[in-house]
Enzyme design. Structure first.
Site, short mmCIF file in Angstrom:
data_model
loop_
_atom_site.label_atom_id
_atom_site.label_comp_id
_atom_site.label_asym_id
_atom_site.label_seq_id
_atom_site.Cartn_x
_atom_site.Cartn_y
_atom_site.Cartn_z
N HIS A 36 38.75 41.81 46.01
CA HIS A 36 38.02 42.80 45.18
C HIS A 36 37.07 42.09 44.23
O HIS A 36 37.44 41.71 43.12
CB HIS A 36 39.02 43.65 44.39
CG HIS A 36 38.38 44.87 43.77
ND1 HIS A 36 38.99 46.10 43.74
CD2 HIS A 36 37.17 45.05 43.18
CE1 HIS A 36 38.20 46.98 43.14
NE2 HIS A 36 37.08 46.36 42.79
N LEU A 68 29.59 41.21 43.92
CA LEU A 68 28.63 40.10 43.99
C LEU A 68 27.24 40.52 43.52
O LEU A 68 26.36 39.69 43.36
CB LEU A 68 28.57 39.53 45.41
CG LEU A 68 29.88 38.89 45.91
CD1 LEU A 68 29.70 38.33 47.32
CD2 LEU A 68 30.37 37.79 44.97
N ASN A 119 29.07 48.70 45.85
CA ASN A 119 28.23 49.38 44.85
C ASN A 119 27.07 48.51 44.39
O ASN A 119 26.86 48.27 43.21
CB ASN A 119 29.07 49.85 43.65
CG ASN A 119 29.84 48.73 42.98
OD1 ASN A 119 30.04 47.66 43.57
ND2 ASN A 119 30.28 48.96 41.76
N ASP A 173 34.17 52.21 45.61
CA ASP A 173 34.60 51.62 44.33
C ASP A 173 33.58 51.80 43.23
O ASP A 173 32.37 51.73 43.44
CB ASP A 173 34.89 50.13 44.50
CG ASP A 173 35.53 49.55 43.25
OD1 ASP A 173 36.56 50.09 42.82
OD2 ASP A 173 34.99 48.58 42.69
N HIS A 220 39.41 53.47 44.50
CA HIS A 220 39.30 53.34 43.04
C HIS A 220 39.90 54.64 42.50
O HIS A 220 39.24 55.68 42.47
CB HIS A 220 37.81 53.21 42.67
CG HIS A 220 37.50 53.33 41.21
ND1 HIS A 220 37.02 52.29 40.48
CD2 HIS A 220 37.57 54.38 40.37
CE1 HIS A 220 36.81 52.68 39.23
NE2 HIS A 220 37.14 53.96 39.14
N HIS A 240 42.84 47.77 41.96
CA HIS A 240 43.05 47.50 40.52
C HIS A 240 44.02 48.47 39.83
O HIS A 240 43.66 49.16 38.90
CB HIS A 240 41.72 47.42 39.77
CG HIS A 240 40.71 48.50 40.06
ND1 HIS A 240 41.01 49.84 40.00
CD2 HIS A 240 39.40 48.42 40.40
CE1 HIS A 240 39.91 50.53 40.28
NE2 HIS A 240 38.94 49.71 40.53
N ASP A 274 38.92 41.98 40.68
CA ASP A 274 37.90 42.95 40.27
C ASP A 274 36.78 42.23 39.50
O ASP A 274 36.27 42.74 38.49
CB ASP A 274 38.50 44.09 39.44
CG ASP A 274 37.52 45.25 39.27
OD1 ASP A 274 36.48 45.26 39.96
OD2 ASP A 274 37.80 46.15 38.45
N HIS A 291 28.62 40.90 34.35
CA HIS A 291 27.57 41.61 33.62
C HIS A 291 26.84 40.61 32.74
O HIS A 291 27.44 39.68 32.22
CB HIS A 291 28.15 42.73 32.75
CG HIS A 291 28.73 43.86 33.53
ND1 HIS A 291 27.96 44.69 34.32
CD2 HIS A 291 30.00 44.28 33.68
CE1 HIS A 291 28.74 45.59 34.90
NE2 HIS A 291 29.99 45.36 34.54
#
Lengths: 443, 325
Positions: A64, A67, A98, A156, A183, A236, A312, A316
């Site tokens: 999980h 990238l 996503n 997800d 999710h 998760h 997960d 950012h």
């Protein structure tokens, strides 16, 4: 080329191996694992003597990760993501769809695989979207995704929008043997929540996300999996109520598996208030929960209810996190902290023994995704994670190989670290601090 | 008498902290210091010339990311009475509008060298964020659902003024507990000073785990008001009804509205408080709001004095202002 790794402890639970053994690699595959293998077997190759403090395991797989490529390359790229993976001791990652655009078609899947091949570090297994554009309305072209190389399906970031679509997805994906990675989150209960609903959110004035928002969707999907004979994998997992739902499903023979991220078995929402109040590196979804939830995750890891540890990994940019708590994006990076955390807080802390950790981080993710790895049997791919379980490491996010720095573990010291990462017989990462007699090799 | 003179004795001490982010960080002693200083400031506010030079030469920026009339006006008057130069910056804030970040806005303002920043912001923790990136003292004038410390200080001052004490009083706070920063700051302050705090509202507007802040929670107004020395009403916002927290304003008033009849359960010398702006006929009946027990306008008056006290004490107070003359 042949390579003989001698003298280290080998932990290969899929084959019932735990002891001091030699490992012979031939090209991209495992040739033999045995005691005191004659040096002549590696004739013309490399013979590496290892201290018995090192542990050779089948390669760790993080099923999980995000990238971010295509579309959000300022956070991470496939190349930096796999660099981060191998520096963290992972030989393979499965990446969520996503991206922008969403990985709901062969074009995006192929792009990711091409970038991964160019980088040539960790293996990358794309996860395709369940629904077109992850919009929750219409199934994506799942056969096309499968053919292009996707190993599982997920929307997800969001739950599969309706019970009906989840049902259709499980029925349809079952035809291709692909699990639905869910999710789990009831959007109406989540609302505008940014933190676990409880006393901490109440005192900080943050909108809450209750634990049952997760358990309700997990319960829905477990019932659907039971009815249609599908496989749902709970991503998760964070709430004790979700774990109860998973346990009930498993006890009834439902094909349900689940993963827990390191932060959910080491941190609680107390971290939102101190030492740095409203630190946005404590904001992730699902949120850090309470002691009861943390204790349940540890219990599930110990008793076998939890199948996988997955990070997960959610990079950012610092600018995106340097804002008000409400506005910051959810997520933390995990690839380069997972092994130290797991070795320290699970193995050294006495929650589990090392072979169980290898199941959680190698054997089980390989089995769930039906990808190579998880075993050091003769003929298996030579994907190997070498651990230095007693080597201490202080997390320094400024030294991460990945592109982003959003972690709450900066400055924490853990006992245990990855010493080297071998993918397809090639050393792709060696940790100089571990003193291992291996060096990363060019292709 | 009317000239700015030194006849008022301000404490020659200060809050030994850079910011006022919330009541949570304050000790009991610091709270009492602010309340005592408020008393001196109130004396100034009652003079004909309501001005002392305590903050002369200092610039205070009122940085407001939310519409506010009462709090902004109150701070501005407080600043002017202390002879500060004040500047109001009202910033439209919307989560969908992309633009300068809060950190950048604050850093730009700070680059112009203000002495203090008063911040009102819709996000909980915004004041904490600024305190980490700004060298200037930050006064939290309300952050999201989190804290509104000067409101709690002025409320405590008003209670102490009327009742002579806070310890041992029964205080009932009734209304929207979930979305109220006034609630959180008041609970923190009143429990630190030894009051018995009851909080009351519909279960949909009581945050999970609130009782861990050391309060009694109930949805029975009668139980909350029974024997209360202080009844504090919180504003009900129309959008909460639209959010499905309760069926209608009419029904809210029926179950939770403060009426003269309900107030009879309180002590005969009860005071009724409200941070404003009030919704007549929603959380409070007009005859209560305007009645003999109401101290709502005293709160507003005391707000100026309490904010003067906070500004004075954070600006160094007596530490580098030997006199206020």
């Amino acid at each position: 080329m042949k390579r003989l790794l001698r003298g280290a402890r080998v932990v290969d639970p899929a084959n019932g191996v735990d002891g001091l053994f030699d490992v012979l690699i031939d090209g991209a595959h495992i040739r033999k694992v045995g005691r005191d293998l004659p040096v002549s077997l590696a004739e013309g190759g490399q013979i590496v003597s290892l201290d018995p403090a090192f542990v050779i395991c089948p390669g760790f797989i993080d099923m999980h990760v995000h990238l971010r490529e295509p579309g959000q390359e300022h956070k991470e790229t496939v190349a930096t993501g796999v660099a981060s993976a191998v520096a963290g001791g992972f030989t393979a990652v499965a990446c969520m769809p996503n991206t922008k655009p969403v990985n709901d078609n062969a074009g995006v899947t192929e792009l990711i695989l091409k970038k991964a091949a160019d980088a040539g570090l960790a293996r990358v297994y794309p996860i395709g979207a369940v629904s077109r554009g992850q919009a929750g309305e219409q199934l994506a072209d799942i056969a096309e995704l499968k053919q292009a190389g996707c190993v599982a399906l997920s929307d997800d970031g969001h739950p599969v929008s309706t019970a009906l679509l989840a049902r259709r997805a499980m029925e349809y994906a079952g035809m291709f043997g692909m699990p639905l990675i869910e999710h789990c989150e009831d959007p109406s209960l989540k609302g505008e929540g940014v933190a676990h609903e409880g006393p901490m959110a109440a005192s900080l004035g943050l909108k809450g996300i209750p634990g049952i928002a997760e358990a309700i969707t997990a319960g829905r999907d477990i019932l659907i999996a039971e009815m249609v004979g599908g496989h749902v994998h709970v991503a998760h997992m964070s709430a004790w109520t979700t774990l109860e739902a998973v346990r009930q499903g498993k006890s009834r023979g439902v094909k349900v598996t689940c993963e827990v991220a390191p932060h959910h078995f080491t941190l609680t929402d107390a971290l939102l208030a101190a030492p740095v109040p409203y630190d946005t590196d404590t904001k992730m979804n699902p949120p850090l929960r309470e002691q009861r939830d943390l204790a349940a995750m540890l219990a599930g890891i110990a008793d076998g209810s939890v199948d996988v540890i997955a990070t997960d990994h959610a990079p950012h940019h610092a600018d995106e996190k340097n804002v008000e708590y409400d506005r910051a994006p959810f997520g933390i990076v995990g690839l380069e902290t997972a092994i130290p955390i797991a070795l320290d807080k699970l193995v050294h802390a006495g929650v589990i023994r090392l072979p169980r950790l290898v199941e959680l981080m190698s054997v089980n993710p390989a089995a769930i995704l039906k990808v190579p790895g998880g075993s050091l049997a003769e003929g298996a791919v030579a994907d190997i994670t070498i651990l230095a379980p007693d080597q201490s490491v202080t997390i320094d996010r400024t030294a991460f190989a990945g592109k982003s720095r959003n972690t709450p573990y900066h400055g924490w010291t853990f006992r245990g670290v990855a010493a080297a990462t071998i993918v397809g017989g090639r050393v792709v990462y060696a940790n100089p601090a571990s003193g291992i007699a291996l060096a990363a090799e060019a292709r | 008498m009317d000239a700015p003179t030194t006849d008022v004795v301000l404490p020659a001490t200060s809050l030994r902290r850079k910011d006022l982010l919330g009541i949570a960080e304050l000790t009991r002693e610091e709270i009492v210091l602010v309340l005592d200083t408020t008393e001196a400031m109130k004396e100034i506010s009652q003079r004909q010339i309501k001005k002392v030079p305590a903050l002369r030469g200092r610039t205070v920026v009122n940085l407001f990311f939310e519409p506010s009339t009462r709090t902004r006006t109150s701070f501005e008057i407080a600043e002017k009475r202390l002879s500060a130069d004040t500047l109001g910056v009202a910033v439209a804030s919307s989560s969908v509008v992309k633009g300068e970040t809060l950190v950048d806005t604050a850093k730009n303002i700070e680059a112009m060298g203000p002495s203090m920043i008063v911040l009102r912001h819709p996000a909980s923790g915004a004041a904490h964020l600024l305190s980490r990136v700004c060298k200037s003292p930050i006064i939290n004038a309300g952050d999201g659902l989190h804290e509104h410390p000067t409101q709690a200080l002025l409320d405590a001052f008003t209670i102490r003024e009327r009742k002579g004490r806070i310890a041992g009083l029964k205080v009932a706070i009734v209304g929207d507990l979930l979305h109220s920063r006034v609630l959180r700051s008041n609970v923190l302050l009143l429990t630190k000073l030894g009051a018995e705090v009851w909080v009351c509202g519909p279960p949909t507007l009581i945050p999970m785990g609130l009782e861990q802040m050391g309060v009694h929670t109930t949805s029975s107004v009668d139980a909350a008001v029974e024997g209360a020395d202080v009844v504090m009403m919180l504003r009900i916002q129309l959008e909460r009804m639209e959010g499905g927290f309760f069926p209608s304003l009419r029904e809210y008033f029926r179950v939770f509205g403060m009426t003269s009849a309900r107030l009879k359960r309180a002590r005969p010398d009860v005071i009724v408080m409200h941070p404003g702006p009030i919704n007549r006929g929603v959380e409070i009946a007009s005859d209560v709001a305007d009645g003999p027990f109401s101290v709502i306008l005293d709160q507003v008056a005391n707000g100026v004095a309490a904010r003067m006290a906070v500004l004075y004490l954070l600006a160094g107070g007596g530490a580098d202002n030997e006199t206020v003359a």
